[in-house]
Design an enzyme around this catalytic site. Sequence first.
Site, mmCIF file in Angstrom:
data_model
loop_
_atom_site.group_PDB
_atom_site.id
_atom_site.type_symbol
_atom_site.label_atom_id
_atom_site.label_comp_id
_atom_site.label_asym_id
_atom_site.label_seq_id
_atom_site.Cartn_x
_atom_site.Cartn_y
_atom_site.Cartn_z
ATOM 1 N N HIS A 33 26.668 15.732 -14.359
ATOM 2 C CA HIS A 33 26.591 16.243 -15.900
ATOM 3 C C HIS A 33 27.652 15.847 -16.732
ATOM 4 O O HIS A 33 28.010 16.058 -18.056
ATOM 5 C CB HIS A 33 26.610 17.990 -15.662
ATOM 6 C CG HIS A 33 25.273 18.275 -15.428
ATOM 7 N ND1 HIS A 33 24.274 18.835 -16.552
ATOM 8 C CD2 HIS A 33 24.458 18.749 -14.453
ATOM 9 C CE1 HIS A 33 23.249 19.199 -16.087
ATOM 10 N NE2 HIS A 33 23.227 19.031 -14.814
ATOM 11 N N ARG A 34 28.787 15.153 -16.056
ATOM 12 C CA ARG A 34 29.852 14.654 -16.585
ATOM 13 C C ARG A 34 29.430 13.495 -17.673
ATOM 14 O O ARG A 34 30.021 13.224 -18.788
ATOM 15 C CB ARG A 34 31.101 14.465 -15.989
ATOM 16 C CG ARG A 34 31.814 15.562 -15.310
ATOM 17 C CD ARG A 34 32.806 15.303 -14.389
ATOM 18 N NE ARG A 34 32.171 14.333 -13.378
ATOM 19 C CZ ARG A 34 33.150 13.864 -12.631
ATOM 20 N NH1 ARG A 34 34.248 13.885 -12.691
ATOM 21 N NH2 ARG A 34 32.399 12.858 -11.776
#
Length: 192
Positions: free
Chosen positions: A163-164
């Site tokens: 998700h980064r």
Amino acid sequence: NTLVAARTRLAAKMNGGALPYDALFIKLLAAVLSQRDELNAAIENDTILIFDDVHVGFAVPVPEGLVVPVVHNADKEPLGNIAATVQELRGLAHSGRLRPADVEGGTTTVTNLGAHGIDAFTPILNPPQSTILGIGRIAPRPIVSDDRVFVGQTCVLSLTFDHRITDGVPAAELLDHLARLMTDETYLMSLV
């Protein structure tokens, strides 16, 4: 159904050679990632690196645990070459003869637990990669189409992503594109 039938026909077109499902999924994932390069990425020193080439690792169980040999440039290689590479690297893994170059440079991974009777699971990222595709067992299951129920071959795909790098929408679009390619007979037959 389409992928299972195409696999048989593709193997016949490849002079009857073996066509592991892993080779098909490696090719399909690489094709999709070549068009969704924001997911063919890694984080290094707080910087997102987008890779130009798609190098797909595939999980192979060995007595000591798990190794992940890599099919380099899988987006550019024909399916027959990928199938041969998968078989060669799997053999080297089982005999303990993988070289460092055989396991380096992966930008994504596929892990297939179908042979172990697993229908669905959540794969864990192989850092620094930002995606891993989990493949469940291909098995006959009921399918509803046009208000009719019939039996078809299906499998569950699970995509774990960092998700980064991105959020759920691009990941969902990647899975959608992959699923559409899996049911596109014309596309599948063009892979040889």
